[in-house]
Design an enzyme around this catalytic site. Structure first.
Site, PDB file in Angstrom:
ATOM      1  N   GLU A 290       0.810  -1.212   0.000  1.00 16.17           N
ATOM      2  CA  GLU A 290       0.000   0.000   0.000  1.00 16.17           C
ATOM      3  C   GLU A 290       0.845   1.265   0.000  1.00 16.17           C
ATOM      4  O   GLU A 290       0.484   2.262  -0.641  1.00 16.17           O
ATOM      5  CB  GLU A 290      -0.953  -0.002   1.201  1.00 16.17           C
ATOM      6  CG  GLU A 290      -2.119  -0.957   1.070  1.00 16.17           C
ATOM      7  CD  GLU A 290      -1.743  -2.426   1.242  1.00 16.17           C
ATOM      8  OE1 GLU A 290      -2.506  -3.304   0.810  1.00 16.17           O
ATOM      9  OE2 GLU A 290      -0.658  -2.687   1.816  1.00 16.17           O
TER      10      GLU A 290
ATOM     11  N   HIS B 212     -10.367  -6.315   9.256  1.00 12.31           N
ATOM     12  CA  HIS B 212     -11.021  -6.088   7.969  1.00 12.31           C
ATOM     13  C   HIS B 212     -12.395  -5.445   8.133  1.00 12.31           C
ATOM     14  O   HIS B 212     -13.194  -5.472   7.207  1.00 12.31           O
ATOM     15  CB  HIS B 212     -11.200  -7.405   7.205  1.00 12.31           C
ATOM     16  CG  HIS B 212      -9.937  -8.081   6.821  1.00 12.31           C
ATOM     17  ND1 HIS B 212      -9.141  -8.751   7.727  1.00 12.31           N
ATOM     18  CD2 HIS B 212      -9.314  -8.195   5.624  1.00 12.31           C
ATOM     19  CE1 HIS B 212      -8.090  -9.268   7.104  1.00 12.31           C
ATOM     20  NE2 HIS B 212      -8.172  -8.941   5.819  1.00 12.31           N
TER      21      HIS B 212
END
Length: 330
Positions: free
Chosen positions: A70, A139
Site C-alpha cells: 500500500e 477487515h
C-alpha cells in the site's frame, strides 16, 4: 452539473464502475491502480454492468495491477498526480490504508499547502469501510474520523448507488486528494442512477422527513436510521434523517437548520463512538444551537469474528430506535 442522459438501476459497485468508466473515457489522464484490478476488483467495483473488467477495456497501462504494498501504491499515485495524471487508488479495505498513512497524511494532504499551490494532488483513494460479515478485527473498521482530522483531505462516504456514482465523479473532478469510503456491505445494494448527474461535495440530503427529531448519519448507517425513522413514524414520531454524504467538508448548515426545527439531534455511526466523527457534529450542534444532542456508535472493542461478537459492534435499527427514544425523553 452535467445533463442527465438516462436512468439505470445499478448496484452500488456497478454505479462506481460506470462513473469511473465515464471519467476514463473523458480524460486520458485518469488511471486506476491497486491490487486485483485486472479481475475487476475484490467486490466487482472495476467491472462494468455487462461483466467486462475495466482492465480489458482500457488496458494495463491505465488499469494497473500492483504488488501488495500500500505504501508503494499510494506513493506512486502521489507522484503520478504531481506529474499530471488523475489516479484512482484502490486500497481494498480501509484497514490496509494504514500501511500508507505517511503517503496520504504527510505527502498527499500537505503538498499543495507546503509548496504554495505549485503542485496539486488530484488523487482519489478508495477505502472500503465497515463491517463485512465475519471478517474480524483487521477487515471491519470504520476509520473515517482519522482522515477527517487531517487538513488537506476531502472525505466522502456515499450510502446509495446514485451517490456512489455522483460523488465519485465529483471526487475525480475536485482536484484535491479525496479519501473515498465505500461500505463493504453496500456493494450489492441496488437503486436508480441518473447518468450524467453529479453530487456536490459538502451537501447533505434528507433521507427521511420529520419534525420531532433529527438523526444525522452517513454510509450504511443511513439505511438503519431510515428503518428506525419508519418505525418511529408508526408511533407518531417524525424523525428527519440527514445523510451527510461527505464528512469533510460536512454540511453544517443542513444539520443546524434541522436542529433548529426539531430541537433534538442524534448522531449515528458504525465507527467506535469514542472520538468518532459524531463527536465533532455533536459539539458543533451544542455550540451553535439550543438543541439536545445524543450520540450512538460502536463500543470501543475490536470487531469480533463470530457473528454474536460482531453484532456487539453492529448498529442496527433497534439500537437507533432505543437511542432516539432516550433522547426524546430528555
Amino acid at each position: 452539473m452535467n445533463a442527465v442522459v438516462d436512468t439505470l438501476t445499478l448496484s452500488y459497485a456497478q454505479a462506481a464502475a460506470v462513473a469511473l468508466t465515464e471519467a476514463m473515457e473523458a480524460d486520458p489522464n485518469v488511471v486506476a491502480l491497486g491490487e486485483d484490478l485486472g479481475r475487476g476488483g475484490v467486490f466487482g467495483q472495476y467491472r462494468s454492468p455487462e461483466g467486462q473488467s475495466l482492465a480489458a477495456r482500457f488496458g494495463p497501462e491505465r488499469v494497473i495491477d500492483t504488488p501488495i504494498s500500500e505504501a508503494a501504491i499510494v506513493g506512486a499515485s502521489v507522484g503520478m498526480a504531481l506529474a499530471g495524471l488523475r489516479p484512482v487508488v484502490e486500497l481494498r479495505v480501509v484497514d490496509f490504508a494504514l500501511c500508507a498513512i505517511d503517503e496520504l497524511v504527510n505527502q498527499a494532504a500537505k503538498n499543495r499547502f507546503m509548496f504554495g499551490g505549485q503542485g496539486r494532488i488530484p488523487l482519489v483513494a478508495r477505502m472500503p469501510i465497515g463491517l463485512w460479515g465475519s471478517s474480524a478485527a483487521q477487515h471491519s473498521q470504520s476509520l473515517e474520523a482519522w482522515f477527517a482530522h487531517i487538513p488537506g483531505l476531502v472525505v466522502v462516504a456515499p450510502s446509495t448507488p446514485a451517490d456512489n456514482y455522483g460523488l465519485l465523479h465529483a471526487a475525480l473532478e475536485s482536484g484535491d486528494p479525496v479519501v473515498y469510503m465505500e461500505h463493504k456491505e453496500l456493494w450489492g445494494s441496488t437503486g436508480p442512477v441518473a447518468l450524467g448527474s453529479r453530487v456536490e461535495l459538502g451537501k447533505a440530503r434528507i433521507a427521511h422527513p420529520g419534525c420531532d427529531l433529527s438523526i444525522v448519519s452517513w454510509s450504511r448507517q443511513v439505511h438503519a436510521c431510515v428503518e428506525a425513522a419508519k418505525q418511529l413514524a408508526d408511533q407518531g414520531i417524525g424523525a428527519e434523517v440527514i445523510d451527510l454524504r461527505t464528512l469533510w467538508p460536512w454540511d453544517r448548515d443542513a444539520v443546524l437548520a434541522s436542529a433548529a426545527r426539531t430541537g433534538r439531534v442524534l448522531v449515528v455511526h458504525e465507527a467506535v463512538q469514542v472520538a468518532g466523527f459524531g463527536a465533532e457534529i455533536a459539539a458543533t450542534v451544542a455550540e451553535h444551537s439550543g438543541a439536545r444532542v445524543g450520540r450512538l456508535g460502536a463500543p470501543r472493542i475490536p470487531v469480533g469474528y463470530a457473528p454474536v461478537l460482531e453484532d456487539e459492534s453492529r448498529i442496527g435499527a433497534a439500537k437507533v430506535l432505543k437511542a432516539a427514544h432516550a433522547l426524546l425523553q430528555r
